[in-house]
Design an enzyme around this catalytic site. Structure first.
Site, mmCIF file in Angstrom:
data_model
loop_
_atom_site.group_PDB
_atom_site.id
_atom_site.type_symbol
_atom_site.label_atom_id
_atom_site.label_comp_id
_atom_site.label_asym_id
_atom_site.label_seq_id
_atom_site.Cartn_x
_atom_site.Cartn_y
_atom_site.Cartn_z
ATOM 1 N N ARG A 299 0.352 12.503 -8.848
ATOM 2 C CA ARG A 299 0.858 11.130 -8.682
ATOM 3 C C ARG A 299 2.284 10.980 -9.198
ATOM 4 O O ARG A 299 3.057 10.171 -8.687
ATOM 5 C CB ARG A 299 -0.028 10.127 -9.437
ATOM 6 C CG ARG A 299 -1.381 9.870 -8.796
ATOM 7 C CD ARG A 299 -1.999 8.615 -9.409
ATOM 8 N NE ARG A 299 -3.426 8.531 -9.209
ATOM 9 C CZ ARG A 299 -4.019 8.012 -8.123
ATOM 10 N NH1 ARG A 299 -3.295 7.564 -7.130
ATOM 11 N NH2 ARG A 299 -5.336 7.958 -8.045
ATOM 12 N N ASP B 207 -3.959 5.287 6.583
ATOM 13 C CA ASP B 207 -4.477 6.508 7.203
ATOM 14 C C ASP B 207 -5.366 6.101 8.371
ATOM 15 O O ASP B 207 -4.877 5.831 9.460
ATOM 16 C CB ASP B 207 -5.221 7.299 6.116
ATOM 17 C CG ASP B 207 -5.582 8.713 6.534
ATOM 18 O OD1 ASP B 207 -5.989 8.896 7.685
ATOM 19 O OD2 ASP B 207 -5.470 9.634 5.713
ATOM 20 N N PHE C 139 -2.514 15.871 4.784
ATOM 21 C CA PHE C 139 -2.768 15.243 3.491
ATOM 22 C C PHE C 139 -1.518 15.371 2.633
ATOM 23 O O PHE C 139 -1.001 16.460 2.428
ATOM 24 C CB PHE C 139 -3.976 15.860 2.787
ATOM 25 C CG PHE C 139 -4.526 14.940 1.739
ATOM 26 C CD1 PHE C 139 -5.352 13.879 2.092
ATOM 27 C CD2 PHE C 139 -4.174 15.091 0.403
ATOM 28 C CE1 PHE C 139 -5.834 12.993 1.133
ATOM 29 C CE2 PHE C 139 -4.656 14.210 -0.563
ATOM 30 C CZ PHE C 139 -5.488 13.159 -0.193
ATOM 31 N N GLU D 294 0.842 -1.204 0.000
ATOM 32 C CA GLU D 294 0.000 0.000 0.000
ATOM 33 C C GLU D 294 0.873 1.247 0.000
ATOM 34 O O GLU D 294 2.014 1.226 0.454
ATOM 35 C CB GLU D 294 -0.879 0.004 1.271
ATOM 36 C CG GLU D 294 -2.321 -0.391 1.016
ATOM 37 C CD GLU D 294 -3.147 0.699 0.325
ATOM 38 O OE1 GLU D 294 -2.598 1.527 -0.425
ATOM 39 O OE2 GLU D 294 -4.367 0.717 0.558
ATOM 40 N N ASP D 295 0.298 2.320 -0.476
ATOM 41 C CA ASP D 295 0.976 3.609 -0.428
ATOM 42 C C ASP D 295 0.890 4.208 0.974
ATOM 43 O O ASP D 295 1.882 4.642 1.535
ATOM 44 C CB ASP D 295 0.386 4.574 -1.464
ATOM 45 C CG ASP D 295 -1.149 4.621 -1.442
ATOM 46 O OD1 ASP D 295 -1.790 3.885 -0.650
ATOM 47 O OD2 ASP D 295 -1.726 5.400 -2.229
HETATM 48 P P1 XMP Z 1 -7.605 4.569 5.120
HETATM 49 O O1 XMP Z 1 -8.109 5.762 5.872
HETATM 50 O O2 XMP Z 1 -8.702 3.615 4.803
HETATM 51 O O3 XMP Z 1 -7.145 5.237 3.768
HETATM 52 O O4 XMP Z 1 -6.408 3.938 5.801
HETATM 53 C C1 XMP Z 1 -6.302 4.657 2.902
HETATM 54 C C2 XMP Z 1 -6.473 5.269 1.537
HETATM 55 O O5 XMP Z 1 -6.870 6.668 1.606
HETATM 56 C C3 XMP Z 1 -6.123 7.447 0.710
HETATM 57 N N1 XMP Z 1 -5.348 8.434 1.477
HETATM 58 C C4 XMP Z 1 -4.548 9.384 0.995
HETATM 59 N N2 XMP Z 1 -4.253 9.702 -0.275
HETATM 60 N N3 XMP Z 1 -2.868 11.457 0.528
HETATM 61 C C5 XMP Z 1 -3.399 10.750 -0.498
HETATM 62 O O6 XMP Z 1 -3.104 11.053 -1.642
HETATM 63 C C6 XMP Z 1 -3.124 11.200 1.812
HETATM 64 O O7 XMP Z 1 -2.608 11.886 2.693
HETATM 65 C C7 XMP Z 1 -4.022 10.107 2.054
HETATM 66 N N4 XMP Z 1 -4.497 9.573 3.188
HETATM 67 C C8 XMP Z 1 -5.315 8.558 2.797
HETATM 68 C C9 XMP Z 1 -5.233 6.479 -0.025
HETATM 69 O O8 XMP Z 1 -5.858 6.137 -1.234
HETATM 70 C C10 XMP Z 1 -5.155 5.257 0.843
HETATM 71 O O9 XMP Z 1 -4.966 4.064 0.141
HETATM 72 MG MG MG Z 2 -4.537 3.865 -1.924
#
Ligand code: XMP
Ligand code: MG
Length: 184
Positions: free
Chosen positions: A169, A107, A156, A103-104
């Site tokens: 991206r 959050d 963010f 995963e990237d």
């Molecule tokens: P959760 O909250 O489910 O979120 O852990 C995971 C997904 O939310 C997106 N995400 C972000 N994307 N900058 C982004 O460009 C951020 O700071 C950010 N925080 C959450 C992302 O798609 C991730 O897989």
């Molecule tokens: Mg993602």
């Protein structure tokens, strides 16, 4: 694309392109050791993890297979809701497989904890998580991360695969997005 190519939208580099590569190589060395005698399937989560997967798998010494999944969390574009929908499923049968989800960013943790449950229900031998970034202050559910790149503040961020409204991206580093871009 580099930070200098974008003026105004960003509030500064959080992790440089060089730091990203160094950390990915360290994580790859750990994965090499842990899966030395196993067949590993790397599952990248589209679209954000594309850069992480591309650089991470090339830093590995072991051969791996790759597959991709696309999921979407319902909710506004800067917040996760925990309701996850599969947009593109894997092509691979996971029965008996050792899987590493890449995963990237972690959050709230809601997307990954859903994904873990979903993949584990398919008869896998093991499922572990590698995430480049994690926001500890945003976590709403505990997710067991085996390989972590960086803990970051609850801002963010964009770049290196991460987007805001599909933009940024292809930035080569991770940068903080100026709130003025999304607060209006
Ligand atoms: P959760 O909250 O489910 O979120 O852990 C995971 C997904 O939310 C997106 N995400 C972000 N994307 N900058 C982004 O460009 C951020 O700071 C950010 N925080 C959450 C992302 O798609 C991730 O897989
Ligand atoms: Mg993602």
């Amino acid at each position: 694309m580099r930070v200098e190519d974008l003026d105004g939208d960003l509030e500064g580099v959080l992790i440089s392109a060089q730091e990203l590569q160094t950390r990915l190589k360290q994580m790859a060395a750990k994965v090499d050791a842990d899966y030395a005698d196993k067949d590993l399937l790397v599952v990248g989560v589209l679209k954000g993890a594309v850069m992480v997967v591309a650089d991470f798998v090339r830093a590995l010494s072991i051969p791996v297979q790759m597959d991709w999944m696309a999921v979407s969390s319902y909710g506004s574009s800067t917040k996760s809701s925990g309701v996850v929908r599969i947009l593109k499923d894997l092509d691979t049968d996971l029965g008996g497989r050792h899987v590493l989800i890449v995963e990237d960013i972690l959050d709230s943790g809601l997307t990954l904890s859903w994904l873990l449950r979903n993949l584990r229900s398919r008869g896998t031998a093991s499922v572990e998580v590698l995430t480049l970034l994690r926001k500890p202050d945003a976590m709403r559910t505990e997710v067991d991360v085996r390989y972590l790149g960086f803990d970051i503040p609850n801002d963010f961020v964009v770049g290196y695969g991460l987007d805001y409204a599909e933009k940024y991206r292809n930035l080569d580093c991770v940068a903080k997005l100026s709130p003025k871009v999304y607060e209006h």
